[in-house]
Write a protein that holds these residues in place. Structure first.
Motif, short mmCIF file in Angstrom:
data_model
loop_
_atom_site.label_atom_id
_atom_site.label_comp_id
_atom_site.label_asym_id
_atom_site.label_seq_id
_atom_site.Cartn_x
_atom_site.Cartn_y
_atom_site.Cartn_z
N PRO A 94 0.83 -1.22 0.00
CA PRO A 94 0.00 0.00 0.00
C PRO A 94 0.85 1.26 0.00
CG PRO A 94 -0.02 -1.06 2.16
CD PRO A 94 0.65 -2.02 1.22
N ALA A 95 0.39 2.26 -0.74
CA ALA A 95 1.12 3.53 -0.81
C ALA A 95 1.04 4.26 0.53
CB ALA A 95 0.54 4.40 -1.91
N TYR A 96 2.09 5.03 0.83
CA TYR A 96 2.11 5.82 2.06
C TYR A 96 1.06 6.94 1.99
CZ TYR A 96 3.64 9.34 5.40
OH TYR A 96 3.68 10.28 6.40
N ALA A 97 0.23 7.00 3.00
CA ALA A 97 -0.83 8.02 3.05
C ALA A 97 -0.32 9.22 3.86
CB ALA A 97 -2.09 7.45 3.68
N ALA A 98 0.15 10.23 3.16
CA ALA A 98 0.69 11.42 3.83
C ALA A 98 -0.44 12.29 4.36
CB ALA A 98 1.54 12.22 2.86
N PRO A 99 -0.27 12.88 5.55
CA PRO A 99 -1.32 13.75 6.07
C PRO A 99 -1.41 15.06 5.29
CG PRO A 99 0.62 13.83 7.47
CD PRO A 99 0.87 12.77 6.45
N ILE A 100 -2.63 15.52 5.06
CA ILE A 100 -2.87 16.80 4.41
C ILE A 100 -3.62 17.69 5.39
CG2 ILE A 100 -4.07 17.98 2.54
CD1 ILE A 100 -3.64 15.55 0.82
N TYR A 101 -3.13 18.90 5.62
CA TYR A 101 -3.74 19.81 6.59
C TYR A 101 -4.65 20.79 5.86
CZ TYR A 101 -0.48 17.87 9.95
OH TYR A 101 0.19 17.02 10.77
N ASN A 102 -5.88 20.84 6.32
CA ASN A 102 -6.89 21.66 5.67
C ASN A 102 -7.21 22.88 6.53
OD1 ASN A 102 -9.05 22.64 4.20
ND2 ASN A 102 -10.50 21.12 4.96
N TRP A 103 -6.88 24.08 6.03
CA TRP A 103 -7.12 25.31 6.78
C TRP A 103 -8.46 25.95 6.43
CZ3 TRP A 103 -4.01 27.06 10.67
CH2 TRP A 103 -2.76 26.46 10.80
N THR A 104 -9.18 25.39 5.49
CA THR A 104 -10.45 25.98 5.09
C THR A 104 -11.52 25.73 6.15
OG1 THR A 104 -9.97 25.72 2.74
CG2 THR A 104 -12.28 25.95 3.36
N GLY A 105 -12.18 26.80 6.60
CA GLY A 105 -13.25 26.66 7.58
C GLY A 105 -13.33 27.84 8.53
N PHE A 106 -14.23 27.73 9.49
CA PHE A 106 -14.42 28.76 10.51
C PHE A 106 -13.66 28.40 11.78
CE2 PHE A 106 -18.19 28.70 7.80
CZ PHE A 106 -18.30 30.03 7.45
#
Length: 246
Positions: free
Chosen positions: A34-46
């Motif tokens: 399985p491919a490495y699942a890198a974390p993605i940080y999401n700044w969109t929101g309140f």
């Protein structure tokens, strides 16, 4: 002897057919890791949060006169806003912020001399707020940003003459102004981020319009330098750090 010869022939025959039998078995399928699942940080929101820090008045005396002191004051307050991440490492947002200031103990008091002898003016700034836009650059959990916009102040001005309060007017209200600043925010847990920031508030120059003896003393500047540390809870569209899908 006959039995021995028959057993030998059987073993030779079995050895000859074993490779053919093995060839008939299905080959073991190859499974890709399985491919490495890198974390993605999401700044969109309140987000909403709070902050603490210190405020330091600028050199805002009337010409030729000094304040009692420019010592820092404790501040604490709240903030809220919304961000949108795009392109993909840029963040655009808006923020409202309000900070209460500790009592300044006549920190901005000015005693007039000469024609103004006997007058004592005190500018007690009780709170400051802002409505700003901000632009930031993000790399994963970190966000470096700048901000700027409108500022206002909750100010209590008093003028004393010979120990009694007197009426006065200014040529300009020093309750509305502008602000700029910048800081660093870090998403340290699911939906939580911490920040440190510097913010400068400028409420303009004001001079006395009345009473007449104080007009000649010119104007003073009402401004604040602030340093804050805060924490935000983020209602992100998609969570805090999320896992990339492949």
């Amino acid at each position: 002897m006959k039995k021995f010869l028959l057993g030998t022939v059987a073993l030779v025959a079995l050895g000859a057919t074993a490779p053919a039998l093995a060839a008939d078995l299905a080959a073991r399928p190859y499974t890709k890791a399985p491919a490495y699942a890198a974390p993605i940080y999401n700044w969109t929101g309140f987000y909403i949060g709070g902050h603490v820090g210190g405020a330091f008045a600028g050199d805002n005396s009337f010409a030729g006169l000094a304040n009692n002191g420019n010592d820092g004051r404790f501040l604490g307050g709240v903030q809220g806003g919304a961000d949108y991440q795009f392109a993909p490492n840029w963040v655009l947002g808006v923020e409202g912020q309000y900070s209460w200031l500790a009592n300044n103990n006549n920190n901005n008091a000015v005693a007039f001399t000469g024609a103004g002898a006997g007058f004592l003016y005190n500018n007690n700034q009780r709170a400051i707020g802002s409505a700003t836009g901000r632009l930031g650059y993000t790399w994963g959990p970190g966000l470096l940003y700048v901000k700027g916009g409108y500022a206002w102040a909750d100010t209590n001005d008093t003028l004393i003459f010979a120990g009694a309060p007197v009426a006065f007017t200014f040529d300009h209200s020093h309750r509305d102004g502008w602000t700029v600043g910048g800081g660093l925010e870090y998403m340290f847990a699911q939906n939580w981020s911490g920040k440190i920031e510097y913010q400068y508030y400028d409420f303009g120059n004001s001079r006395f319009a009345t009473p007449a003896p104080l007009v000649a003393f010119g104007s003073f500047r009402n401004d604040e330098h602030t340093v804050k540390a805060g924490i935000n809870y983020r209602f992100n569209f998609g969570g805090g750090p999320v896992v990339a899908k492949y």
